[in-house]
Design a protein around this motif. Sequence first.
Motif, PDB file in Angstrom:
ATOM      1  N   TYR A 195       3.681 -19.766  24.489  1.00 31.24           N
ATOM      2  CA  TYR A 195       5.131 -19.666  24.325  1.00 31.24           C
ATOM      3  C   TYR A 195       5.742 -21.051  24.133  1.00 31.24           C
ATOM      4  N   ASN A 196       5.289 -22.002  24.943  1.00 34.12           N
ATOM      5  CA  ASN A 196       5.824 -23.358  24.839  1.00 34.12           C
ATOM      6  C   ASN A 196       5.488 -24.011  23.500  1.00 34.12           C
ATOM      7  N   LEU A 197       4.314 -23.691  22.966  1.00 29.84           N
ATOM      8  CA  LEU A 197       3.954 -24.241  21.658  1.00 29.84           C
ATOM      9  C   LEU A 197       4.915 -23.731  20.587  1.00 29.84           C
ATOM     10  N   SER A 198       5.204 -22.434  20.635  1.00 25.94           N
ATOM     11  CA  SER A 198       6.149 -21.850  19.686  1.00 25.94           C
ATOM     12  C   SER A 198       7.557 -22.418  19.870  1.00 25.94           C
ATOM     13  N   LEU A 199       7.969 -22.571  21.126  1.00 25.88           N
ATOM     14  CA  LEU A 199       9.301 -23.113  21.420  1.00 25.88           C
ATOM     15  C   LEU A 199       9.429 -24.554  20.917  1.00 25.88           C
ATOM     16  N   SER A 200       8.392 -25.346  21.083  1.00 25.22           N
ATOM     17  CA  SER A 200       8.454 -26.739  20.640  1.00 25.22           C
ATOM     18  C   SER A 200       8.564 -26.831  19.110  1.00 25.22           C
ATOM     19  N   GLN A 201       7.921 -25.894  18.413  1.00 18.41           N
ATOM     20  CA  GLN A 201       8.030 -25.893  16.951  1.00 18.41           C
ATOM     21  C   GLN A 201       9.446 -25.537  16.517  1.00 18.41           C
ATOM     22  N   LYS A 202      10.081 -24.631  17.242  1.00 19.56           N
ATOM     23  CA  LYS A 202      11.474 -24.296  16.943  1.00 19.56           C
ATOM     24  C   LYS A 202      12.378 -25.501  17.174  1.00 19.56           C
ATOM     25  N   ARG A 203      12.080 -26.273  18.199  1.00 20.73           N
ATOM     26  CA  ARG A 203      12.867 -27.485  18.469  1.00 20.73           C
ATOM     27  C   ARG A 203      12.670 -28.517  17.359  1.00 20.73           C
ATOM     28  N   ALA A 204      11.446 -28.641  16.884  1.00 19.33           N
ATOM     29  CA  ALA A 204      11.181 -29.554  15.765  1.00 19.33           C
ATOM     30  C   ALA A 204      11.939 -29.110  14.524  1.00 19.33           C
ATOM     31  N   ASN A 205      11.918 -27.809  14.255  1.00 23.20           N
ATOM     32  CA  ASN A 205      12.613 -27.271  13.083  1.00 23.20           C
ATOM     33  C   ASN A 205      14.119 -27.501  13.164  1.00 23.20           C
ATOM     34  N   SER A 206      14.693 -27.291  14.332  1.00 19.91           N
ATOM     35  CA  SER A 206      16.140 -27.465  14.467  1.00 19.91           C
ATOM     36  C   SER A 206      16.527 -28.939  14.344  1.00 19.91           C
ATOM     37  N   THR A 207      15.669 -29.826  14.807  1.00 16.63           N
ATOM     38  CA  THR A 207      15.931 -31.260  14.662  1.00 16.63           C
ATOM     39  C   THR A 207      15.897 -31.657  13.193  1.00 16.63           C
ATOM     40  N   ILE A 208      14.875 -31.173  12.480  1.00 16.70           N
ATOM     41  CA  ILE A 208      14.755 -31.443  11.045  1.00 16.70           C
ATOM     42  C   ILE A 208      15.964 -30.880  10.293  1.00 16.70           C
ATOM     43  N   GLU A 209      16.350 -29.667  10.632  1.00 18.99           N
ATOM     44  CA  GLU A 209      17.457 -29.019   9.949  1.00 18.99           C
ATOM     45  C   GLU A 209      18.752 -29.820  10.121  1.00 18.99           C
ATOM     46  N   LEU A 211      19.006 -33.076  10.436  1.00 18.97           N
ATOM     47  CA  LEU A 211      18.914 -34.248   9.563  1.00 18.97           C
ATOM     48  C   LEU A 211      19.149 -33.867   8.102  1.00 18.97           C
ATOM     49  N   ILE A 212      18.600 -32.738   7.701  1.00 23.40           N
ATOM     50  CA  ILE A 212      18.776 -32.291   6.316  1.00 23.40           C
ATOM     51  C   ILE A 212      20.236 -31.974   6.035  1.00 23.40           C
ATOM     52  N   GLN A 213      20.907 -31.322   6.980  1.00 19.12           N
ATOM     53  CA  GLN A 213      22.325 -30.995   6.812  1.00 19.12           C
ATOM     54  C   GLN A 213      23.183 -32.243   6.700  1.00 19.12           C
ATOM     55  N   LYS A 214      22.699 -33.357   7.243  1.00 19.21           N
ATOM     56  CA  LYS A 214      23.416 -34.628   7.171  1.00 19.21           C
ATOM     57  C   LYS A 214      23.027 -35.445   5.938  1.00 19.21           C
ATOM     58  N   GLY A 215      22.218 -34.843   5.061  1.00 18.99           N
ATOM     59  CA  GLY A 215      21.931 -35.492   3.796  1.00 18.99           C
ATOM     60  C   GLY A 215      20.575 -36.129   3.646  1.00 18.99           C
ATOM     61  N   VAL A 216      19.710 -36.036   4.657  1.00 17.98           N
ATOM     62  CA  VAL A 216      18.379 -36.619   4.553  1.00 17.98           C
ATOM     63  C   VAL A 216      17.506 -35.745   3.663  1.00 17.98           C
ATOM     64  N   ASN A 217      16.792 -36.369   2.746  1.00 21.58           N
ATOM     65  CA  ASN A 217      15.893 -35.648   1.847  1.00 21.58           C
ATOM     66  C   ASN A 217      14.774 -34.988   2.656  1.00 21.58           C
ATOM     67  N   PRO A 218      14.592 -33.686   2.542  1.00 22.10           N
ATOM     68  CA  PRO A 218      13.546 -33.010   3.331  1.00 22.10           C
ATOM     69  C   PRO A 218      12.135 -33.515   3.028  1.00 22.10           C
ATOM     70  N   ASP A 219      11.931 -34.102   1.840  1.00 20.09           N
ATOM     71  CA  ASP A 219      10.619 -34.648   1.507  1.00 20.09           C
ATOM     72  C   ASP A 219      10.249 -35.844   2.380  1.00 20.09           C
ATOM     73  N   ARG A 220      11.241 -36.414   3.042  1.00 19.08           N
ATOM     74  CA  ARG A 220      10.988 -37.583   3.896  1.00 19.08           C
ATOM     75  C   ARG A 220      10.760 -37.191   5.354  1.00 19.08           C
ATOM     76  N   LEU A 221      10.698 -35.899   5.620  1.00 17.90           N
ATOM     77  CA  LEU A 221      10.620 -35.414   6.991  1.00 17.90           C
ATOM     78  C   LEU A 221       9.418 -34.505   7.185  1.00 17.90           C
ATOM     79  N   ALA A 222       8.758 -34.686   8.301  1.00 19.94           N
ATOM     80  CA  ALA A 222       7.687 -33.788   8.726  1.00 19.94           C
ATOM     81  C   ALA A 222       7.962 -33.422  10.177  1.00 19.94           C
ATOM     82  N   GLN A 223       7.370 -32.334  10.646  1.00 18.14           N
ATOM     83  CA  GLN A 223       7.620 -31.931  12.016  1.00 18.14           C
ATOM     84  C   GLN A 223       6.383 -31.295  12.632  1.00 18.14           C
ATOM     85  N   LYS A 224       6.280 -31.395  13.946  1.00 17.70           N
ATOM     86  CA  LYS A 224       5.171 -30.782  14.656  1.00 17.70           C
ATOM     87  C   LYS A 224       5.587 -30.500  16.093  1.00 17.70           C
ATOM     88  N   GLY A 225       5.269 -29.315  16.559  1.00 15.41           N
ATOM     89  CA  GLY A 225       5.508 -28.961  17.948  1.00 15.41           C
ATOM     90  C   GLY A 225       4.243 -29.130  18.770  1.00 15.41           C
TER      91      GLY A 225
END
Length: 258
Positions: A195-209, A211-225
Amino acid sequence: MVKTVQGAPLQIDVSANFMSTDKFTLGASYRWDAAVSALFGFQISDKLMLGLAYDKETGDALYSADVVIFDSNDQIVTETKTDGSFEVKGNCVGSDYKIVASKSDYETGDKTFTTLEAQDTSGVDLALEKTRKTPINTELISYLNIEPIYFDFDKFNVRKDAETSLQKNITFLNEYPEVRIEVSSHTDSRAIDSYNLSLSQKRANSTIEYLIQKGVNPDRLAQKGFGETKLTNECSNNVPCSKVKHQANRRSEFVVIE
């Protein structure tokens, strides 16, 4: 004319018979012992031209910079390094040439000029600006002196108190447009591992999202939970801990990967 005196500043003078358009400063002075090996020279017909490649910030001469000469059709005429001279053969009267200097860890510098009189000697200075780089694996939390992105228990939405740290990451990315970062997100040890592994991935996704909403190119971002596998303290399974210590583990962090 180019005049040099041993032990005296090296003056490279751009005469009235030499026209140049570039983004750098011409006519700087350099000590002989620092500049002699960074000089480059070339000859177009019987017209000799000398130049110097140097660090734009410090003024220090740059050794072994690559120098390439292009004609008006963008064809390479000749190339060399700043510790060797070279010649360009041909009719120079009214001809346009471009010098491009490059060196590892520096931005490329260039200068366009027109030769008018084949008998005159002139100077060409190229100031190269050092490339700003952040080493791979740099942890941005410490590098930028910011707080991690903290999350509430069992939540993955970005809290308002994270905006300052996120904005500093955005500023960093804008200043270093070639950098790619990875967002690594974590949980505390409460709840089962899967459960915690899945939750951490959701946190990574929301953090990335965010940054993207603020104009950061998604190609410059990677994420891992990482779930609860990288705790910052002793608060592992079944270890009594305070809410403050558990909070320290519920976080997103940033690392330079390219």
